[in-house]
Scaffold this motif. Structure first.
Motif, PDB file in Angstrom:
ATOM      1  N   THR A   1       0.814  -1.212   0.000  1.00 13.54           N
ATOM      2  CA  THR A   1       0.000   0.000   0.000  1.00 13.54           C
ATOM      3  C   THR A   1       0.848   1.263   0.000  1.00 13.54           C
ATOM      4  OG1 THR A   1      -1.957   0.995   1.031  1.00 13.54           O
ATOM      5  CG2 THR A   1      -0.223   0.226   2.517  1.00 13.54           C
ATOM      6  N   GLY A   2       0.165   2.381   0.152  1.00 10.26           N
ATOM      7  CA  GLY A   2       0.721   3.718   0.080  1.00 10.26           C
ATOM      8  C   GLY A   2      -0.175   4.552  -0.807  1.00 10.26           C
ATOM      9  N   GLY A   3      -0.144   5.853  -0.622  1.00 10.54           N
ATOM     10  CA  GLY A   3      -0.956   6.727  -1.464  1.00 10.54           C
ATOM     11  C   GLY A   3      -2.381   6.878  -1.003  1.00 10.54           C
ATOM     12  N   GLY A   4      -2.678   6.383   0.199  1.00 11.00           N
ATOM     13  CA  GLY A   4      -4.038   6.459   0.723  1.00 11.00           C
ATOM     14  C   GLY A   4      -4.145   7.275   1.998  1.00 11.00           C
ATOM     15  N   GLY A   5      -3.305   8.307   2.097  1.00  6.59           N
ATOM     16  CA  GLY A   5      -3.384   9.189   3.261  1.00  6.59           C
ATOM     17  C   GLY A   5      -2.776   8.588   4.513  1.00  6.59           C
ATOM     18  N   ARG A   6      -3.233   9.104   5.665  1.00  5.50           N
ATOM     19  CA  ARG A   6      -2.632   8.731   6.941  1.00  5.50           C
ATOM     20  C   ARG A   6      -2.709   7.239   7.247  1.00  5.50           C
ATOM     21  NH1 ARG A   6      -4.601  12.839  11.560  1.00  5.50           N
ATOM     22  NH2 ARG A   6      -6.055  13.565   9.980  1.00  5.50           N
ATOM     23  N   GLU A   7      -3.810   6.610   6.852  1.00  6.12           N
ATOM     24  CA  GLU A   7      -3.978   5.187   7.144  1.00  6.12           C
ATOM     25  C   GLU A   7      -2.888   4.350   6.483  1.00  6.12           C
ATOM     26  OE1 GLU A   7      -6.353   7.197   6.098  1.00  6.12           O
ATOM     27  OE2 GLU A   7      -8.270   6.813   7.096  1.00  6.12           O
ATOM     28  N   THR A   8      -2.612   4.607   5.198  1.00  3.27           N
ATOM     29  CA  THR A   8      -1.583   3.824   4.517  1.00  3.27           C
ATOM     30  C   THR A   8      -0.179   4.235   4.960  1.00  3.27           C
ATOM     31  OG1 THR A   8      -1.630   5.318   2.609  1.00  3.27           O
ATOM     32  CG2 THR A   8      -3.022   3.358   2.506  1.00  3.27           C
TER      33      THR A   8
ATOM     34  N   ALA B   1       0.403   7.346  -7.117  1.00  7.52           N
ATOM     35  CA  ALA B   1      -0.386   8.334  -6.374  1.00  7.52           C
ATOM     36  C   ALA B   1       0.490   9.491  -5.907  1.00  7.52           C
ATOM     37  CB  ALA B   1      -1.063   7.672  -5.172  1.00  7.52           C
ATOM     38  N   ALA B   2       1.704   9.166  -5.421  1.00 14.64           N
ATOM     39  CA  ALA B   2       2.601  10.204  -4.918  1.00 14.64           C
ATOM     40  C   ALA B   2       3.230  10.998  -6.046  1.00 14.64           C
ATOM     41  CB  ALA B   2       3.685   9.566  -4.054  1.00 14.64           C
ATOM     42  N   ILE B   3       3.361  10.392  -7.214  1.00 16.82           N
ATOM     43  CA  ILE B   3       3.887  11.118  -8.368  1.00 16.82           C
ATOM     44  C   ILE B   3       2.845  12.105  -8.875  1.00 16.82           C
ATOM     45  CG2 ILE B   3       4.557  10.827 -10.791  1.00 16.82           C
ATOM     46  CD1 ILE B   3       5.990   8.236  -9.892  1.00 16.82           C
ATOM     47  N   LYS B   4       1.576  11.726  -8.771  1.00 10.66           N
ATOM     48  CA  LYS B   4       0.493  12.597  -9.227  1.00 10.66           C
ATOM     49  C   LYS B   4       0.113  13.639  -8.176  1.00 10.66           C
ATOM     50  CE  LYS B   4      -0.245  10.274 -13.115  1.00 10.66           C
ATOM     51  NZ  LYS B   4       0.087  10.841 -14.435  1.00 10.66           N
ATOM     52  N   GLU B   5       0.248  13.268  -6.891  1.00 12.98           N
ATOM     53  CA  GLU B   5      -0.190  14.154  -5.809  1.00 12.98           C
ATOM     54  C   GLU B   5       0.911  14.264  -4.764  1.00 12.98           C
ATOM     55  OE1 GLU B   5      -4.148  13.228  -4.309  1.00 12.98           O
ATOM     56  OE2 GLU B   5      -4.483  11.992  -6.082  1.00 12.98           O
ATOM     57  N   GLU B   6       1.500  15.435  -4.656  1.00  8.62           N
ATOM     58  CA  GLU B   6       2.624  15.669  -3.747  1.00  8.62           C
ATOM     59  C   GLU B   6       2.289  15.306  -2.308  1.00  8.62           C
ATOM     60  OE1 GLU B   6       6.504  16.892  -2.691  1.00  8.62           O
ATOM     61  OE2 GLU B   6       5.617  16.627  -4.683  1.00  8.62           O
ATOM     62  N   SER B   7       1.041  15.490  -1.907  1.00  3.82           N
ATOM     63  CA  SER B   7       0.646  15.236  -0.520  1.00  3.82           C
ATOM     64  C   SER B   7       0.762  13.772  -0.121  1.00  3.82           C
ATOM     65  CB  SER B   7      -0.797  15.707  -0.294  1.00  3.82           C
ATOM     66  OG  SER B   7      -1.693  14.988  -1.130  1.00  3.82           O
ATOM     67  N   GLU B   8       0.813  12.884  -1.097  1.00  2.00           N
ATOM     68  CA  GLU B   8       0.893  11.452  -0.790  1.00  2.00           C
ATOM     69  C   GLU B   8       2.333  10.941  -0.674  1.00  2.00           C
ATOM     70  OE1 GLU B   8      -1.513   9.700   0.130  1.00  2.00           O
ATOM     71  OE2 GLU B   8      -3.274  10.793  -0.562  1.00  2.00           O
TER      72      GLU B   8
END
Length: 349
Positions: free
Chosen positions: A64-71, A96-103
């Motif tokens: 996982t990863g890219g799913g906010g605090r839970e991941t 997800a992190a490449i598309k959205e810096e926050s992830e």
């Protein structure tokens, strides 16, 4: 639906859908050795994935990863476990992190926790060379998993429908990267035909990701109104896929994943020719339900089981284990025979 919510749904469905024993490894039986001529202290669990030296043949596979605090919390805990047990670890898809810096932090946490560990980056085969490089740089990865998930995408309501040019994209990435590139299936297995194509473009590392583990067709069908049930049983078992790839591409480093639930499964996969074995769902389930210490205890027990089984087989190393005689029966034997692969190579060695 946004990407982060989808990541969380994947975890929920992957944990709730009961897995079947369909990895083919029940069809593998070791030939007992009454005179192994070694002791448990002689067994060494280290292995090599090409240029990478691993202290254990077991690794924590992409989850996982890219799913906010839970991941982020899950990856942080998995990194703690990997560090404590000396295991390599792969992260989930970093797109997800490449598309959205926050992830980004849901992935970079792994390197912060495990500064000196072996970590695999992960991205899909739709990625560009630049995106692949960014995934590796993001977590200072030692290798890159490039995943193939055609069936998952076809079942996924918002998934891709065009896979034209995938092999060419993989070739560009393999040629451009400074770290090993592991081409990985996500649960449907690698055939000998696919292995040949990958070898022809320079791929040296393949994770078979066989049928029998987390079933992403079933996971995505849970998210559909009109379910594509015919894909739920689609794929090549992990046992059969290891043989398809190792016999077709003997110079490739083969990693085994897909329904590895026990230490026995792992040892059988290694004996069939894998150099390392990846586990995802069983470890995630223990982590979620019982916590970090329970997962560390489980992995420690697996290592002890590895040592005992290798002692019984007279195998001091993973390389020795790959020469231990075994018999293939049942559906796996039938599949391999029909595919023109040599099962007696294992029983007569």
């Amino acid at each position: 639906m946004n990407r982060a919510r989808r990541k969380l749904e994947h975890i929920e469905h992957a944990l709730s859908i009961e897995q079947e024993r369909a990895n083919g490894l029940d069809d593998i039986a070791f030939v007992h050795q009454s005179l192994p001529n070694i002791g448990t202290n002689d067994v060494q669990l280290h292995t090599a994935v090409g240029e990478l030296s691993l202290s254990s043949p077991l690794f924590i596979n992409a989850m996982t990863g890219g799913g906010g605090r839970e991941t982020m919390a899950i990856n942080e805990q998995l990194a703690e476990v990997a560090k404590a047990c000396g295991l390599a670890m792969a992260v989930g898809s970093q797109m997800a992190a490449i598309k959205e810096e926050s992830e980004r932090q849901t992935f970079t946490i792994v390197r912060r926790v495990n500064e000196n560990g072996i970590i695999f980056a992960n991205i899909g085969s739709e990625a560009t060379v630049d995106e692949a490089k960014r995934a590796v740089e993001m977590i200072e990865a030692n290798a890159l998993q490039l995943h193939l998930n055609v069936v998952q995408e076809l079942v996924m309501p918002e998934g891709d429908r065009d896979f034209t040019g995938t092999l060419q994209r993989i070739e560009r990435i393999v040629r451009a990267m400074d770290v090993p590139v592991i081409v990985k299936e996500v649960g449907f297995g690698i055939s000998k035909e696919t292995a040949r194509k990958l070898v022809e473009i320079g791929v040296q590392y393949i994770d078979v990701g066989g049928f029998g583990g987390t079933n992403f067709a079933r996971v995505e069908n849970e998210r559909r109104n009109d379910r594509l049930m015919y894909f739920n049983e689609w794929g090549i078992s992990t046992a059969a896929s290891i043989v398809e790839v190792t016999q077709t591409a003997p110079n490739v480093s083969v990693l085994a994943s897909g329904g590895i639930r026990t230490a026995v499964d792992a040892v059988k996969a290694l004996a069939l020719g894998a150099v390392a074995v990846g586990v995802a769902r069983p470890f995630l389930k223990i982590l979620i339900e019982q916590g970090v210490e329970a997962l560390i205890d489980e992995i420690t027990a697996w290592h002890a089981d590895f040592t005992r089984m290798m002692t019984a087989l007279g195998a001091k190393t993973v390389s020795d284990l790959q020469r231990a005689p075994l018999v293939i029966s049942g559906k796996t034997h039938h599949w391999l025979t029909e595919r023109g692969l040599q099962t007696k190579l294992y029983s007569q060695r």
